[in-house]
Structures are given as structure tokens and as C-alpha cells.
Design a protein around this motif. Sequence first.
Motif, PDB file in Angstrom:
ATOM      1  N   ARG A 137      11.656  -8.248  19.537  1.00 52.71           N
ATOM      2  CA  ARG A 137      10.986  -9.289  18.749  1.00 52.71           C
ATOM      3  C   ARG A 137       9.484  -9.285  19.008  1.00 52.71           C
ATOM      4  O   ARG A 137       8.690  -9.451  18.082  1.00 52.71           O
ATOM      5  CB  ARG A 137      11.574 -10.658  19.073  1.00 52.71           C
ATOM      6  CG  ARG A 137      12.923 -10.882  18.464  1.00 52.71           C
ATOM      7  CD  ARG A 137      13.357 -12.337  18.646  1.00 52.71           C
ATOM      8  NE  ARG A 137      14.794 -12.329  18.847  1.00 52.71           N
ATOM      9  CZ  ARG A 137      15.438 -12.887  19.862  1.00 52.71           C
ATOM     10  NH1 ARG A 137      14.779 -13.558  20.776  1.00 52.71           N
ATOM     11  NH2 ARG A 137      16.736 -12.808  19.961  1.00 52.71           N
ATOM     12  N   GLU A 138       9.099  -9.098  20.278  1.00 53.08           N
ATOM     13  CA  GLU A 138       7.674  -9.047  20.612  1.00 53.08           C
ATOM     14  C   GLU A 138       7.006  -7.862  19.930  1.00 53.08           C
ATOM     15  O   GLU A 138       5.911  -7.975  19.381  1.00 53.08           O
ATOM     16  CB  GLU A 138       7.475  -8.958  22.125  1.00 53.08           C
ATOM     17  CG  GLU A 138       7.809 -10.225  22.868  1.00 53.08           C
ATOM     18  CD  GLU A 138       7.770 -10.051  24.378  1.00 53.08           C
ATOM     19  OE1 GLU A 138       7.602  -8.905  24.868  1.00 53.08           O
ATOM     20  OE2 GLU A 138       7.929 -11.066  25.075  1.00 53.08           O
ATOM     21  N   TRP A 139       7.690  -6.719  19.934  1.00 55.24           N
ATOM     22  CA  TRP A 139       7.150  -5.527  19.305  1.00 55.24           C
ATOM     23  C   TRP A 139       6.997  -5.754  17.805  1.00 55.24           C
ATOM     24  O   TRP A 139       5.967  -5.418  17.215  1.00 55.24           O
ATOM     25  CB  TRP A 139       8.069  -4.332  19.588  1.00 55.24           C
ATOM     26  CG  TRP A 139       7.566  -3.054  18.988  1.00 55.24           C
ATOM     27  CD1 TRP A 139       6.598  -2.241  19.495  1.00 55.24           C
ATOM     28  CD2 TRP A 139       7.987  -2.477  17.755  1.00 55.24           C
ATOM     29  NE1 TRP A 139       6.403  -1.174  18.658  1.00 55.24           N
ATOM     30  CE2 TRP A 139       7.251  -1.293  17.577  1.00 55.24           C
ATOM     31  CE3 TRP A 139       8.921  -2.827  16.799  1.00 55.24           C
ATOM     32  CZ2 TRP A 139       7.406  -0.478  16.477  1.00 55.24           C
ATOM     33  CZ3 TRP A 139       9.092  -2.008  15.696  1.00 55.24           C
ATOM     34  CH2 TRP A 139       8.331  -0.842  15.544  1.00 55.24           C
ATOM     35  N   ALA A 140       8.008  -6.356  17.180  1.00 52.68           N
ATOM     36  CA  ALA A 140       7.949  -6.624  15.736  1.00 52.68           C
ATOM     37  C   ALA A 140       6.835  -7.616  15.418  1.00 52.68           C
ATOM     38  O   ALA A 140       6.128  -7.461  14.411  1.00 52.68           O
ATOM     39  CB  ALA A 140       9.299  -7.158  15.252  1.00 52.68           C
ATOM     40  N   ALA A 141       6.664  -8.632  16.252  1.00 53.01           N
ATOM     41  CA  ALA A 141       5.603  -9.616  16.014  1.00 53.01           C
ATOM     42  C   ALA A 141       4.229  -8.966  16.142  1.00 53.01           C
ATOM     43  O   ALA A 141       3.339  -9.231  15.320  1.00 53.01           O
ATOM     44  CB  ALA A 141       5.732 -10.769  16.996  1.00 53.01           C
ATOM     45  N   ARG A 142       4.029  -8.104  17.124  1.00 54.17           N
ATOM     46  CA  ARG A 142       2.743  -7.408  17.286  1.00 54.17           C
ATOM     47  C   ARG A 142       2.472  -6.502  16.096  1.00 54.17           C
ATOM     48  O   ARG A 142       1.352  -6.428  15.606  1.00 54.17           O
ATOM     49  CB  ARG A 142       2.752  -6.584  18.578  1.00 54.17           C
ATOM     50  CG  ARG A 142       2.259  -7.349  19.755  1.00 54.17           C
ATOM     51  CD  ARG A 142       1.980  -6.440  20.956  1.00 54.17           C
ATOM     52  NE  ARG A 142       2.676  -7.023  22.064  1.00 54.17           N
ATOM     53  CZ  ARG A 142       3.621  -6.447  22.772  1.00 54.17           C
ATOM     54  NH1 ARG A 142       3.969  -5.225  22.511  1.00 54.17           N
ATOM     55  NH2 ARG A 142       4.211  -7.068  23.746  1.00 54.17           N
TER      56      ARG A 142
END
Length: 148
Positions: A137-142
Amino acid sequence: MARIEYIKRRLGNWALWRERSDNHGLGFPSRNMLANWMAAAGESGSKCRESTMPILNIEAEETDQAVQALKLGHGYLHETLVLIYLRDKGVTEAARIMRRSPSTIHAQLGQADLCIARWLEDKARVREEQQARVKGREWAARRHLDGG
């Protein structure tokens, strides 16, 4: 069935933690300030009778959760662990109380070790999966913020 050594060690630590907790403590005690000062000064600390064994409360709590989980479906294994580790009955006395042979108690200890090891492995797997989802999720948000 043979015992699993690291589980056996965890159960021993769990028993110490539970004993202190059951006596209105908060699990493993920390040494008092004088004992810490004496240890830092290199004195023998012969007057200090508390254990200095480095035991993590988190590990003991996790072991407690695993032991409590045995109540559902493996109540006899839970009772065996309580008799051996918390009530300090020993194999012969536990066998008498549970109306089993000592060899059965030894086998049940091995079975309990295996159940606890599996419980701990399952918990670790779930934790790793949750961490992987969070990282995803963090990767997708970035990526979204970067315009990708």
C-alpha cells in the motif's frame, strides 16, 4: 515424542513470567536501581537475589497466548502444561493427577511443543503477510503521488 528445545525453553520462561504475574507482579521484574548500579560497578551483587536472565515479556506473553490457544481442541495438553510448568508437579505427579502413565505425559509434552511451534509459525506468517500488505500500500501510494 521428543521435545522441541526452543519451545521447552520458552515454556520455562513462561512459567517464571506467570509465577511473577500471578503473584501480583507485572511479569518479569526488572532489577532494582541498586542492583543495576552494583552490576555496572563490577561488584558481585551477592546480596541481589533476583534473576538477571534477559527474558522478554513479549515472548512470554506470546507463549501464554499459544498455551491458552490449546484450551480449544487440545485441553488435555493445556492441562499437562499447567501441571508441569505452573503447578510444578513433575511428570509422575501429573500422570497420577491426570490418570495417565508417565510415558503418556512425556508424549503430551512433545505434542504440546509441536502445537505451540505451529501456532508461533502461523502467527509469524500472518504478521509477515500483514507487513507485506502495508508495504504494498505504501508503494502504491508513493507511486500515485509521484504521478506514476
